[in-house]
Write an enzyme that holds these catalytic residues in place. Structure first.
Site, PDB file in Angstrom:
ATOM      1  N   GLU A  57      40.924  46.817  53.485  1.00 29.95           N
ATOM      2  CA  GLU A  57      39.868  46.083  52.775  1.00 29.95           C
ATOM      3  C   GLU A  57      38.775  45.598  53.731  1.00 29.95           C
ATOM      4  O   GLU A  57      38.628  44.407  54.005  1.00 29.95           O
ATOM      5  CB  GLU A  57      40.481  44.906  52.016  1.00 29.95           C
ATOM      6  CG  GLU A  57      41.472  45.308  50.936  1.00 29.95           C
ATOM      7  CD  GLU A  57      40.795  45.879  49.704  1.00 29.95           C
ATOM      8  OE1 GLU A  57      39.619  46.264  49.777  1.00 29.95           O
ATOM      9  OE2 GLU A  57      41.447  45.939  48.649  1.00 29.95           O
ATOM     10  N   SER A  84      41.120  46.106  46.100  1.00 28.93           N
ATOM     11  CA  SER A  84      41.672  45.060  45.249  1.00 28.93           C
ATOM     12  C   SER A  84      40.735  43.872  45.125  1.00 28.93           C
ATOM     13  O   SER A  84      41.007  42.953  44.353  1.00 28.93           O
ATOM     14  CB  SER A  84      43.015  44.582  45.818  1.00 28.93           C
ATOM     15  OG  SER A  84      42.824  44.019  47.107  1.00 28.93           O
ATOM     16  N   HIS A 105      42.236  50.665  41.025  1.00 27.54           N
ATOM     17  CA  HIS A 105      43.084  49.778  41.821  1.00 27.54           C
ATOM     18  C   HIS A 105      44.545  49.937  41.413  1.00 27.54           C
ATOM     19  O   HIS A 105      44.963  49.482  40.346  1.00 27.54           O
ATOM     20  CB  HIS A 105      42.630  48.323  41.627  1.00 27.54           C
ATOM     21  CG  HIS A 105      43.472  47.327  42.353  1.00 27.54           C
ATOM     22  ND1 HIS A 105      43.590  46.017  41.939  1.00 27.54           N
ATOM     23  CD2 HIS A 105      44.246  47.437  43.461  1.00 27.54           C
ATOM     24  CE1 HIS A 105      44.397  45.375  42.762  1.00 27.54           C
ATOM     25  NE2 HIS A 105      44.818  46.218  43.683  1.00 27.54           N
TER      26      HIS A 105
END
Length: 336
Positions: A57, A84, A105
């Site tokens: 991420e 996410s 996701h």
């Protein structure tokens, strides 16, 4: 190459488990593995209908990957991100055709979790959404469609559930009690075990990225109190199931059913509390029988064996015995 080899090995293990459980026939397992190919160099993607990015991420990293994918994919290829928490619109801004960008996701562990969150960006086309929705159904997952807001839907719910459980630990609640409460609330997995599954390092990274994003927008940043615990365990290398250790100890080569809460939490308890948190929780009282009562309630619902599979076993009670004397219970101070 090592990461690819590890991934392929994990897929082999999952397919063999599916054969043993009679979810797959041996033929279906072989066909599944035959469709798998790997590459650690840039390969043409012009004939692919859908490409899913699943990097860590990090917004800038994902933008770089998306720009590279857009250059190698065909004019109709859908570019999906497994993020996410990051903005799909921000990722879409890095490619020439943002209308073909969407969020897909998946949830950990992917082989057991049926839900897939489909995130629609500001410029995602209706056709891209329809194709993404069809794909999720084709692979046997359950799709839900959400807008491109921070944390989407599930990360907000998940984050609240897990981080409140971690914060309870920091505030003096027995970890066994935290886990029992999660199960009694109807959740399929208790919060500390779920945090291990997702990865503490990932949660820390997402929190850092969120902080940077909010600061860039000139918005105030208030860190969740549970993050102090996450940072401490990450510093100890206890980053979750992927490392074999987090809040729990995870034996290698198993499905997680024999995980056990880390006995060393007792020592970390003293480090956290006596390092400056004591004054905040001086009024917290503990009652051994109340803790056991909470677990007993779970056993009534799901059976003793299932409770043990979730790592709520007898030796964890020793964690309570290491509580500093100033936090020992006052008789009758905790009601059941």
């Amino acid at each position: 190459p090592k990461a690819l080899a590890k991934g392929v090995s994990n897929i082999h293990r999952l397919t063999q488990r599916a054969v043993k459980a009679r979810v797959f026939t041996p033929k279906q397992a072989r066909e599944t593995l035959d469709r798998l190919s790997t590459a650690h160099t840039a390969v043409p993607l012009g004939r692919h209908h859908l490409v899913i990015e699943a990097a860590t991420e990090n917004l800038e990293l994902k933008k770089t990957i998306f720009a590279d994918l857009a250059a190698r994919c065909g004019p109709d290829t859908i570019l999906a991100t497994n993020t996410s928490a990051l903005s799909v619109a921000n990722l879409a801004a890095s490619v020439p055709h943002p209308e073909r960008v969407i969020g897909l996701h998946f949830f950990s562990p992917v082989d057991r979790m049926p839900l897939v969150e489909i995130i629609v960006g500001a410029q995602t086309s209706a056709q891209t959404l329809a194709r993404g929705f069809d794909f999720v159904q084709q692979i046997g997952k359950t799709p839900i469609v959400v807008n491109d807001a921070r944390g989407f839907y599930t990360s907000r719910v998940f984050g609240t559930y897990v981080m409140e459980g971690v914060a309870m630990l920091a505030e003096g609640v027995h970890p066994r009690h935290v886990e029992a409460a999660g199960l009694q609330a109807g959740m399929p997995m208790p919060p500390l075990a779920l945090q291990d599954e997702v990865s503490l390092s990932l949660s820390l990274h997402v929190a850092e990225q969120t902080r940077k994003d909010l600061e860039a927008e000139g918005r105030p940043v208030a860190e969740h109190p549970g993050m102090a615990v996450i940072r401490r365990l990450c510093a100890l290398g206890r980053v979750g199931r992927k490392a074999g250790q987090g809040f729990y100890d995870w034996p290698a080569g198993t499905d997680g059913g024999d995980r056990r809460l880390w006995p060393g939490l007792a020592g970390e308890w003293q480090t956290w509390f006596c390092g400056g948190v004591c004054g905040q929780i001086a009024s917290v009282n503990f009652d051994h029988s109340a803790v056991l009562h909470g677990v007993s309630g779970v056993e009534d619902q799901v059976g003793e064996d299932q409770v043990k599979m979730r790592g709520i076993d007898e030796h964890v009670v020793k964690w309570f015995d290491a509580v500093p004397p100033e936090f020992h219970p006052v008789s009758g101070s905790v009601s059941e």
